[in-house]
Design a protein around this motif. Sequence first.
Motif, PDB file in Angstrom:
ATOM      1  N   THR A   1      41.934  32.411  48.195  1.00 30.79           N
ATOM      2  CA  THR A   1      41.329  32.792  49.198  1.00 30.79           C
ATOM      3  C   THR A   1      40.733  34.467  49.741  1.00 30.79           C
ATOM      4  O   THR A   1      42.035  35.146  49.221  1.00 30.79           O
ATOM      5  CB  THR A   1      41.201  31.698  50.776  1.00 30.79           C
ATOM      6  N   PRO A   2      39.935  34.769  50.158  1.00 31.08           N
ATOM      7  CA  PRO A   2      39.780  36.212  50.197  1.00 31.08           C
ATOM      8  C   PRO A   2      41.670  36.980  51.483  1.00 31.08           C
ATOM      9  O   PRO A   2      41.677  38.219  51.553  1.00 31.08           O
ATOM     10  CB  PRO A   2      38.087  36.404  51.193  1.00 31.08           C
TER      11      PRO A   2
ATOM     12  N   TYR B   1      33.107  33.391  39.561  1.00 34.30           N
ATOM     13  CA  TYR B   1      33.474  33.621  41.121  1.00 34.30           C
ATOM     14  C   TYR B   1      31.956  33.092  42.092  1.00 34.30           C
ATOM     15  O   TYR B   1      30.288  33.973  41.848  1.00 34.30           O
ATOM     16  CB  TYR B   1      33.486  35.180  42.174  1.00 34.30           C
TER      17      TYR B   1
ATOM     18  N   GLU C   1      37.422  44.014  52.693  1.00 31.38           N
ATOM     19  CA  GLU C   1      36.071  43.285  52.015  1.00 31.38           C
ATOM     20  C   GLU C   1      36.300  42.091  52.387  1.00 31.38           C
ATOM     21  O   GLU C   1      36.623  41.031  51.629  1.00 31.38           O
ATOM     22  CB  GLU C   1      35.262  43.643  51.407  1.00 31.38           C
ATOM     23  N   PHE C   2      35.386  41.276  53.568  1.00 32.74           N
ATOM     24  CA  PHE C   2      35.142  39.217  53.701  1.00 32.74           C
ATOM     25  C   PHE C   2      34.278  39.484  53.476  1.00 32.74           C
ATOM     26  O   PHE C   2      33.464  40.050  53.959  1.00 32.74           O
ATOM     27  CB  PHE C   2      35.995  39.069  54.994  1.00 32.74           C
ATOM     28  N   PRO C   3      33.933  38.232  53.145  1.00 31.00           N
ATOM     29  CA  PRO C   3      32.373  37.383  53.679  1.00 31.00           C
ATOM     30  C   PRO C   3      31.940  37.832  54.666  1.00 31.00           C
ATOM     31  O   PRO C   3      29.975  38.221  54.480  1.00 31.00           O
ATOM     32  CB  PRO C   3      32.481  36.015  53.323  1.00 31.00           C
ATOM     33  N   GLY C   4      32.208  37.981  55.971  1.00 33.95           N
ATOM     34  CA  GLY C   4      32.114  38.138  57.100  1.00 33.95           C
ATOM     35  C   GLY C   4      31.518  39.915  56.973  1.00 33.95           C
ATOM     36  O   GLY C   4      31.284  40.390  58.406  1.00 33.95           O
TER      37      GLY C   4
ATOM     38  N   SER D   1      32.358  38.473  47.382  1.00 28.69           N
ATOM     39  CA  SER D   1      34.071  39.152  47.807  1.00 28.69           C
ATOM     40  C   SER D   1      34.480  38.880  47.283  1.00 28.69           C
ATOM     41  O   SER D   1      34.738  39.621  47.717  1.00 28.69           O
ATOM     42  CB  SER D   1      33.293  38.272  49.403  1.00 28.69           C
ATOM     43  N   ARG D   2      34.256  37.020  46.849  1.00 27.70           N
ATOM     44  CA  ARG D   2      35.563  36.883  46.517  1.00 27.70           C
ATOM     45  C   ARG D   2      36.591  37.583  45.031  1.00 27.70           C
ATOM     46  O   ARG D   2      37.373  38.015  44.979  1.00 27.70           O
ATOM     47  CB  ARG D   2      35.401  35.086  45.953  1.00 27.70           C
TER      48      ARG D   2
ATOM     49  N   SER E   1      37.566  40.633  46.334  1.00 31.97           N
ATOM     50  CA  SER E   1      39.288  40.472  46.232  1.00 31.97           C
ATOM     51  C   SER E   1      39.210  40.272  45.201  1.00 31.97           C
ATOM     52  O   SER E   1      40.972  41.094  44.774  1.00 31.97           O
ATOM     53  CB  SER E   1      39.291  39.082  47.137  1.00 31.97           C
TER      54      SER E   1
ATOM     55  N   ASP F   1      30.509  33.991  45.343  1.00 34.98           N
ATOM     56  CA  ASP F   1      30.116  34.951  45.490  1.00 34.98           C
ATOM     57  C   ASP F   1      31.153  36.150  45.891  1.00 34.98           C
ATOM     58  O   ASP F   1      32.019  36.915  45.338  1.00 34.98           O
ATOM     59  CB  ASP F   1      30.368  34.712  47.276  1.00 34.98           C
TER      60      ASP F   1
END
Length: 138
Positions: free
Chosen positions: A95-96, A26, A113-116, A30-31, A34, A28
């Motif tokens: 994808t998230p 992964y 929780e998402f990348p943003g 966030s992913r 997830s 990032d």
Amino acid sequence: MKYGSLILEKKEFVTLKRLLNLSGNYKDASRKNSVLRLQNELESAIVSNEDEMPDDVIRFNSEVTIVSSDGWENSFQLVSPTESNFSHKKLSVLTPMGLAVMGYAKGDVIDWEFPGGAKSLKVTEVKQIKTKSNQIQL
């Protein structure tokens, strides 16, 4: 959660577990988080036969509409990674957003929780789309 737990069809459950195991590295946090969260939720998921699946549960090929707590709305079809196509609103389950909604039902609120950053999403519509082969492509 409408049904108390995620609900997945047996073949899709096996496919999803396989995809999660194969997705590996992964890039990032966030992913990665997830994937780990979904893997954890799968441990207590209800796994059903095809004919026992509720029509309002998000699964492979479902058309989904979600609304976030800040008013953002999005509709997409949840698909396998090989069928993903952003311009056609086909979103990969890896994808998230795909990881967040799989197995939830219409009316469910999902805090994820998402990348943003963290978002609260409400599933407002789920429509089942039958594919030609009615199978998941990897």
